[in-house]
Structure formats: structure tokens, C-alpha cells
Design an enzyme around this catalytic site. Sequence first.
Site, PDB file in Angstrom:
ATOM      1  N   GLU A 216     -13.089   1.251   9.829  1.00 27.10           N
ATOM      2  CA  GLU A 216     -11.750   0.779  10.183  1.00 27.10           C
ATOM      3  C   GLU A 216     -11.515   0.961  11.674  1.00 27.10           C
ATOM      4  O   GLU A 216     -12.189   1.757  12.329  1.00 27.10           O
ATOM      5  CB  GLU A 216     -10.694   1.525   9.361  1.00 27.10           C
ATOM      6  CG  GLU A 216     -10.873   1.327   7.848  1.00 27.10           C
ATOM      7  CD  GLU A 216      -9.800   1.988   7.006  1.00 27.10           C
ATOM      8  OE1 GLU A 216      -8.643   2.062   7.472  1.00 27.10           O
ATOM      9  OE2 GLU A 216     -10.127   2.433   5.892  1.00 27.10           O
ATOM     10  N   MET A 279      -7.886  -3.797   0.992  1.00 21.79           N
ATOM     11  CA  MET A 279      -7.068  -2.578   1.026  1.00 21.79           C
ATOM     12  C   MET A 279      -5.582  -2.962   1.055  1.00 21.79           C
ATOM     13  O   MET A 279      -4.886  -2.807   2.066  1.00 21.79           O
ATOM     14  CB  MET A 279      -7.473  -1.707   2.210  1.00 21.79           C
ATOM     15  CG  MET A 279      -8.883  -1.164   2.068  1.00 21.79           C
ATOM     16  SD  MET A 279      -9.354   0.032   3.351  1.00 21.79           S
ATOM     17  CE  MET A 279      -9.612  -1.076   4.752  1.00 21.79           C
ATOM     18  N   THR A 280      -5.119  -3.453  -0.087  1.00 24.59           N
ATOM     19  CA  THR A 280      -3.782  -4.031  -0.201  1.00 24.59           C
ATOM     20  C   THR A 280      -2.750  -2.947  -0.541  1.00 24.59           C
ATOM     21  O   THR A 280      -2.188  -2.916  -1.638  1.00 24.59           O
ATOM     22  CB  THR A 280      -3.786  -5.144  -1.260  1.00 24.59           C
ATOM     23  OG1 THR A 280      -4.630  -4.757  -2.362  1.00 24.59           O
ATOM     24  CG2 THR A 280      -4.305  -6.440  -0.685  1.00 24.59           C
ATOM     25  N   GLU A 282      -0.160   0.324   1.785  1.00 20.12           N
ATOM     26  CA  GLU A 282       0.312   0.919   3.044  1.00 20.12           C
ATOM     27  C   GLU A 282       1.186  -0.013   3.878  1.00 20.12           C
ATOM     28  O   GLU A 282       1.237   0.109   5.100  1.00 20.12           O
ATOM     29  CB  GLU A 282      -0.854   1.452   3.893  1.00 20.12           C
ATOM     30  CG  GLU A 282      -1.478   2.730   3.357  1.00 20.12           C
ATOM     31  CD  GLU A 282      -0.553   3.960   3.500  1.00 20.12           C
ATOM     32  OE1 GLU A 282      -0.516   4.590   4.562  1.00 20.12           O
ATOM     33  OE2 GLU A 282       0.144   4.253   2.499  1.00 20.12           O
ATOM     34  N   TRP A 404      -6.977   3.696  -4.829  1.00 22.57           N
ATOM     35  CA  TRP A 404      -6.868   4.743  -3.820  1.00 22.57           C
ATOM     36  C   TRP A 404      -5.624   5.574  -4.151  1.00 22.57           C
ATOM     37  O   TRP A 404      -4.527   5.099  -3.983  1.00 22.57           O
ATOM     38  CB  TRP A 404      -6.774   4.160  -2.405  1.00 22.57           C
ATOM     39  CG  TRP A 404      -6.640   5.277  -1.412  1.00 22.57           C
ATOM     40  CD1 TRP A 404      -5.485   5.718  -0.819  1.00 22.57           C
ATOM     41  CD2 TRP A 404      -7.685   6.128  -0.949  1.00 22.57           C
ATOM     42  NE1 TRP A 404      -5.748   6.799  -0.014  1.00 22.57           N
ATOM     43  CE2 TRP A 404      -7.088   7.077  -0.077  1.00 22.57           C
ATOM     44  CE3 TRP A 404      -9.062   6.200  -1.201  1.00 22.57           C
ATOM     45  CZ2 TRP A 404      -7.842   8.068   0.562  1.00 22.57           C
ATOM     46  CZ3 TRP A 404      -9.804   7.186  -0.568  1.00 22.57           C
ATOM     47  CH2 TRP A 404      -9.199   8.098   0.301  1.00 22.57           C
TER      48      TRP A 404
END
Length: 439
Positions: A216, A279-280, A282, A404
Site C-alpha cells: 500500500e 479493500m472496500t 474505511e 478484515w
Amino acid sequence: MDIHVVKSGDTLYSIALQHGVPMSQLILDNQLPEPDRLVVGQAIVIQYPEQTYTVQAGDTLFSIAAAHQTTVRQLLRDNPALGGRDRIFPGQVLILSYRQTREGTLSVNGYAYPHIDRGLLQRTLPFLSDLTPFTYRFTNQGALIQLDDQYMIDAAQYMGVRPVFHLSNLDDTEGAFSQDLAHIALTDQQVQTRLIHEILGTLHSLGYQGLDVDFENVAAQDAQAYAQFISRLREALSPHNIPVLVALTAKTSRNQPGSLYEGHDYRLLAQAADYVLLMTYEWGYSYGPPMAIAPIRNVRQVIEYALTEMKAEQIFLGIPNYGYDWLLPYQQGRRAPSISNQEAVQLAIRHYAAIRYDQEAQSPWFRYVDGSGQEHEVWFEDARSIKAKLALTQEYGLYGVGYWNLMRPFPQNWVVLNSLYHIREELSSGTGFFSSSAV
């Protein structure tokens, strides 16, 4: 399966009576720590057993599964009271099936730190296709920093769950995703060669059967080099039938500006890898203003952009297993602590705060006032929001989901998942699989 939303005047007894199920099952499926205390707006999952079996002397889970054309793992999923273990006794009633038509099949990946509670991991493993211990880091010379992960690998393999090696560019000193460290690994061929060599050695020596790369904050100028690195890993692992997955930050357009996005070229990375994880989550985050962690409209936008760059059958949809508790009024730079979804409901109960449900975001939330007179706003996940996210996988034909993370219990999630979907078993069987524990 139904989801009952608590109304004023509801009790667990009245809910059980209304749906024709035992109170004990509601307590078990929803893991209610205080069954006599509910709050308006709370989601309660209702399951309807269809076929049961009474354990006889000499039975094992393996023999029961074989006799009823099911699997040990499915028995464990359908009977959460077993806690993921094979301890059964004569006279015990096991559920063999529920009155439910499943909507599809999913691969289910879950991330966890090595210090995860072992009982929690044991209870969760039956619902997983893959388990990904978090995380292997590396030095700027390409040397892997070892992880205390052998227990997790062994537990996964015993259950027939595929253990997946996780590689990240987290800095070992500051604990942040390092752009400089990623740049070295992606551009210095000597460092990269050593890193790949150590990855391969660790995969084979510990028994990992998948690789998940999560770089990232990659610099824009390293985007192509990142895809080339993934391609090189896939070329090395393909002969060993070890798939490569790459984690992608949540983008909605190809040229989306920002340090989080510019180094992730969806098309190139998807071409290089076997699978991707979107990473869907936050949107609501620790230092941001109060809002849903994964608003359904935002998740949908990311999926729809991703499908212009890759195949649906490559995609794992990221799902959050946590909430945030913001102090009001919101102040920029002040951190909101993360809490479990169960903790969120207990907060609402403790402070007599009705839980609301944002239909546009498909997410529950509430406000409460603490003992010091400070107002808070909490956003989290419940059975309704999880059901809505899982439904996107079938709407768009996605391969699976990735949670997560698994560090906090969320029993309603697993009930909803098991009720509505077949869980793909990436390994044909486990190394233990309870074949010899007779009662």
C-alpha cells in the site's frame, strides 16, 4: 433465515414465539450475553432447523456426515455450539439442515494476527476457505521478518482450510505502509530476487498454499514495477499450484489521484495475479468524521469500476468486521477507537440508545451520551448490513469475500453467511478431520 429488528415491547420470548423457534437457539445463534436485555433497532437472526440427528454411542462427526451426505465442516457450521470441535455425546441433538435455499457459492478468506484467541479461531475456521495470518514484513535488503504463525497454519490445515502467506510493505519500526520500502523491493532486482527466494522457501517449509501481496502507498512511478513483481511471483508459484492474490485499494476510476491510489493499476495487477481483494472499507475511519465504514453505494462504485478492468471471477470483496465510536462534536485529528460489532450493540443496550439503520449506506448506527455527559456516534455492522454486502457478490458474480479481520467475534455474520451461501472448500480435506473420535 429471517432477520428480526427489535421493536419497542419486544422480548426474546415474544420474538421466539412469533417465529416458532426456541429461545435457546436465538441466544446461541446471536451469542446474546444478556438475553433479557434488548434494544430497539437491534437485529436478531432467526434460523429454522429442518432436519436433526440424535447422537448415538460410537458416532463421530465423520460417521454422521458420511451417513447424511454432508461434510464435517458443514456439521460444524450448522452447529455453532460445537465451537469448531469434535466433542459430541450420546443424546446430543445435531442440526443436519435448515429450511433455507442458498443463493450461491463463495470462497471466504479471513485475516488474523498470530495472537488471535485460539478458541475464537477454532470456532471461525469451519466458515473459511482460506486463512491469512497477518503479516510477513521484510527488510530493505529483502530479508523476510519471521512471523509466529505455525499454530495458525496447522489449525487451518487440520480443518481443511487453505493457509495463505501474507506479504506487506509495513515498516517494522513505524508500523506504517512504507513507500520507500516498496520502491526498493520493486526496483532493486537484487533485493527482489532475495525476497522472492525467501518467500518460496517459507511457503514450502511451513506449508502455505497461497500468497497474498499487500503493498500500500505505492508511488505512482512504481505502478508498472509493482505489476511486474506480482507477475514474477505468479510465474514462480504457478508450477506449484499456489495462487497469487493482490490487495487493491478501493478505487472508482483509473486515474484517481492520491498516494493511496496511484500505485495500484487495477488492470495490470489483475492481469499479473490470479485473484484480487478489493479493500472496500474505511470510508468511515479512525481519524475521519462519523460515517459508515463501508457504505453500500461506495462499495458498489468500486466493484463497478473494477469490472471494467478485470474478470468478476477474480474478485474477493473486502468486508469489515469492526465499528468505530466517535466523540461528538467531531474534531479533525482526534482518534475514534475501533470496537467489535457485538460491543457496539452492548453499548447501545447499556445507554438505552435506539439503533437506527441508514438505508442508503445499508449500515446501523446510533448515538449515546456517556457518564461524563459526552455525546458519541457509533457506526458498525450487523446481520442486515452483512447480508447486503454479501448480496453484491451474487449480483456481480464475484468469486468470494475477504474479512478484515477475524480478531473479534461476530457470530451473526457467520450465521448469515452459512444460511445464504455454500462455502467453497479450497482443500479437499483436512489433515485431522475428526475421523476417529468416537463417543
